[in-house]
Write an enzyme that holds these catalytic residues in place. Structure first.
Site, PDB file in Angstrom:
ATOM      1  N   TYR A  72     -44.366  47.579   0.154  1.00 42.06           N
ATOM      2  CA  TYR A  72     -45.267  47.423  -0.996  1.00 42.06           C
ATOM      3  C   TYR A  72     -45.417  48.727  -1.793  1.00 42.06           C
ATOM      4  O   TYR A  72     -46.294  48.839  -2.637  1.00 42.06           O
ATOM      5  CB  TYR A  72     -46.656  46.996  -0.519  1.00 42.06           C
ATOM      6  CG  TYR A  72     -46.828  45.511  -0.292  1.00 42.06           C
ATOM      7  CD1 TYR A  72     -45.955  44.790   0.517  1.00 42.06           C
ATOM      8  CD2 TYR A  72     -47.893  44.822  -0.870  1.00 42.06           C
ATOM      9  CE1 TYR A  72     -46.124  43.441   0.737  1.00 42.06           C
ATOM     10  CE2 TYR A  72     -48.080  43.473  -0.659  1.00 42.06           C
ATOM     11  CZ  TYR A  72     -47.190  42.784   0.147  1.00 42.06           C
ATOM     12  OH  TYR A  72     -47.372  41.441   0.374  1.00 42.06           O
ATOM     13  N   LYS A  82     -37.601  45.211  11.715  1.00 36.17           N
ATOM     14  CA  LYS A  82     -36.227  44.710  11.591  1.00 36.17           C
ATOM     15  C   LYS A  82     -35.347  45.962  11.588  1.00 36.17           C
ATOM     16  O   LYS A  82     -34.595  46.240  10.655  1.00 36.17           O
ATOM     17  CB  LYS A  82     -36.073  43.903  10.296  1.00 36.17           C
ATOM     18  CG  LYS A  82     -34.728  43.218  10.139  1.00 36.17           C
ATOM     19  CD  LYS A  82     -34.514  42.060  11.103  1.00 36.17           C
ATOM     20  CE  LYS A  82     -33.120  41.472  10.912  1.00 36.17           C
ATOM     21  NZ  LYS A  82     -32.782  40.476  11.941  1.00 36.17           N
ATOM     22  N   ASP A 138     -37.268  38.269  13.013  1.00 36.31           N
ATOM     23  CA  ASP A 138     -36.715  36.912  13.162  1.00 36.31           C
ATOM     24  C   ASP A 138     -37.068  36.328  14.532  1.00 36.31           C
ATOM     25  O   ASP A 138     -37.384  35.149  14.663  1.00 36.31           O
ATOM     26  CB  ASP A 138     -35.197  36.903  12.912  1.00 36.31           C
ATOM     27  CG  ASP A 138     -34.475  38.087  13.536  1.00 36.31           C
ATOM     28  OD1 ASP A 138     -35.112  39.111  13.806  1.00 36.31           O
ATOM     29  OD2 ASP A 138     -33.260  37.976  13.770  1.00 36.31           O
ATOM     30  N   ASP A 153     -47.896  40.715   6.238  1.00 35.74           N
ATOM     31  CA  ASP A 153     -48.360  39.672   5.315  1.00 35.74           C
ATOM     32  C   ASP A 153     -47.752  38.326   5.675  1.00 35.74           C
ATOM     33  O   ASP A 153     -48.452  37.313   5.754  1.00 35.74           O
ATOM     34  CB  ASP A 153     -47.978  40.075   3.885  1.00 35.74           C
ATOM     35  CG  ASP A 153     -48.594  39.149   2.851  1.00 35.74           C
ATOM     36  OD1 ASP A 153     -49.791  38.833   2.989  1.00 35.74           O
ATOM     37  OD2 ASP A 153     -47.889  38.725   1.919  1.00 35.74           O
ATOM     38  N   ASP A 155     -49.654  34.695   7.491  1.00 35.71           N
ATOM     39  CA  ASP A 155     -49.671  33.317   6.976  1.00 35.71           C
ATOM     40  C   ASP A 155     -49.247  32.361   8.088  1.00 35.71           C
ATOM     41  O   ASP A 155     -49.846  31.291   8.269  1.00 35.71           O
ATOM     42  CB  ASP A 155     -48.723  33.164   5.777  1.00 35.71           C
ATOM     43  CG  ASP A 155     -49.406  33.484   4.453  1.00 35.71           C
ATOM     44  OD1 ASP A 155     -50.362  34.282   4.460  1.00 35.71           O
ATOM     45  OD2 ASP A 155     -48.983  32.942   3.409  1.00 35.71           O
TER      46      ASP A 155
HETATM   47  N1  GGG Z   1     -57.358  36.937  -1.301  1.00 32.88           N
HETATM   48  C1  GGG Z   1     -56.674  37.854  -2.061  1.00 32.88           C
HETATM   49  C2  GGG Z   1     -55.475  37.289  -2.745  1.00 32.88           C
HETATM   50  O1  GGG Z   1     -55.574  36.661  -3.748  1.00 32.88           O
HETATM   51  N2  GGG Z   1     -54.318  37.509  -2.176  1.00 32.88           N
HETATM   52  C3  GGG Z   1     -53.137  37.015  -2.739  1.00 32.88           C
HETATM   53  C4  GGG Z   1     -51.935  37.800  -2.438  1.00 32.88           C
HETATM   54  O2  GGG Z   1     -50.867  37.436  -2.895  1.00 32.88           O
HETATM   55  N3  GGG Z   1     -52.030  38.866  -1.683  1.00 32.88           N
HETATM   56  C5  GGG Z   1     -50.911  39.636  -1.388  1.00 32.88           C
HETATM   57  C6  GGG Z   1     -51.122  40.552  -0.265  1.00 32.88           C
HETATM   58  O3  GGG Z   1     -52.172  40.592   0.370  1.00 32.88           O
HETATM   59  O4  GGG Z   1     -50.187  41.266   0.041  1.00 32.88           O
END
Ligand code: GGG
Length: 355
Positions: free
Chosen positions: A137, A188, A221, A245, A249
């Protein structure tokens, strides 16, 4: 009791809806201590962008600096490219305030069904430490000959010894304090032979100081496979900005819903405000309908209370969320129910007042 100055960035899409529900819950949880919060709402996000051509005014970071914490809803709009919304608001906050720990718990609550078969409540219980200020990032790179046949894009990941060491050390400290004392590091490094090798070397060096913590190093992976195959084996997990990130999820979905995933962007030195936000984004497909799950924002608020050293108030929220989920209603559509955001928020606030 001091008054805590909280900057509220409700943001876009479902952000304002879940933030409103969460603030009502936070007020209920802190009520026994009197008026604890001084909320300042800032209208920054894509609506501001449509009016001013930028996500927030040029001095927005200076204006956020004096706050004790930042409470954020969501950013993102289908009509604006996501790199603009992220780089215009969210990422500068994380970097300027050196919020190098992104803490993301994933817990399978009683009353919530995992899409993985035969998982019992509490069986999945992990805490992900996502590096939050560098890595993939870092936003270093450029475009040359843009929008021509010769279009070139260079995007550089940044891994520093200091950056790797501080997030890995924080993860080890946390693992040591938890009953299972396990830590998994995800990279990785077979393909990313510079930055992620530095990460692996740092992990091995810091691990030598924590002989009581059981470690494993996995490639990303393999890690996604093991999150599905044996999620109960993970305790604390540490990963780079991008991998953290993506993994969170996946972790959110295996414990039932993105609507339950809370996070804190932490500067543990407390020199700067830390920021608390649900992991989910602005969910434009359901925005404005009042049906988003507010529990991720509510649980992020509880993390904020813990950080502000109000553990009883945070505990009251956790207990109320557990009670509402165990009872099975009200619940929003992501958890198989039909309730509104407001109804779920009110149920949690009521459970706190009764509790
Ligand atoms: N809740 C915060 C939000 O809207 N996150 C969306 C997002 O794409 N975040 C990217 C990240 O946390 O790297």
């Amino acid at each position: 009791m001091p008054k805590f100055r909280i900057a509220v960035l409700a943001g876009d899409g479902i952000g304002p809806e879940v933030v409103a529900a969460a603030i009502a819950v936070l007020e209920a949880a802190a009520a026994p201590w009197g008026g604890v919060f001084d909320w300042t709402r800032y209208p920054w996000g894509t609506n501001y962008y449509f009016e001013h051509g930028q996500m927030a005014p040029p001095d927005f970071l200076d204006r956020l600096q004096p706050h004790d914490a930042i409470f954020l809803g969501a950013v993102g709009h289908p009509k604006v490219q996501d790199h603009i919304t992220l780089n215009g608001l969210l990422l500068p906050i994380r970097r300027r305030f050196d919020q190098f720990i992104c803490l993301r718990p994933a817990y399978l609550y009683d009353g919530v069904e995992s899409p993985l078969k035969n998982k019992r409540a509490g069986e999945i219980d992990m805490l992900v430490f996502r590096e939050n200020t560098e890595g993939e990032y870092a936003n270093i790179g450029g475009r040359l000959y843009a929008q021509t046949d010769h279009d070139i894009a260079v995007q550089t990941s940044l891994f520093t010894r200091r950056g790797c060491e501080r997030i890995i050390r924080a993860a080890f400290d946390s693992a040591r304090a938890r009953p299972r004392k396990r830590l998994a590091s995800i990279t990785k490094s077979n393909a990313q032979g510079y930055g992620m090798v530095l990460w692996d070397e740092t992990f091995a060096r810091v691990a030598a100081e924590f002989p009581d913590v059981a470690t494993e190093s996995l490639l990303i992976d393999r890690a996604v496979m093991e999150f599905v195959r044996r999620p109960e084996s993970f305790d604390v997990v540490v990963a780079s900005n991008l991998f953290g990130d993506i993994l969170t999820d996946l972790a959110a979905i295996i414990v039932g819903s993105m609507g339950l995933a809370a996070s804190g962007n932490i500067d543990p030195t407390r020199k700067n405000p830390s920021m608390f936000e649900p992991v989910h984004g602005s969910a434009p497909d359901i925005a404005g309908q009042g049906i988003a799950n507010p529990l991720a924002a509510i649980l992020s608020g509880a993390m904020m209370l813990e950080f502000l050293k109000l553990p009883e108030a945070a505990g009251a929220i956790h207990q109320a969320v557990r009670d509402v989920l165990r009872r099975g209603e009200p619940r929003t559509a992501d958890l198989g129910g039909r309730a509104t955001t407001a109804a779920v928020g009110a149920a949690v606030a009521d459970a706190i007042r009764r509790g």
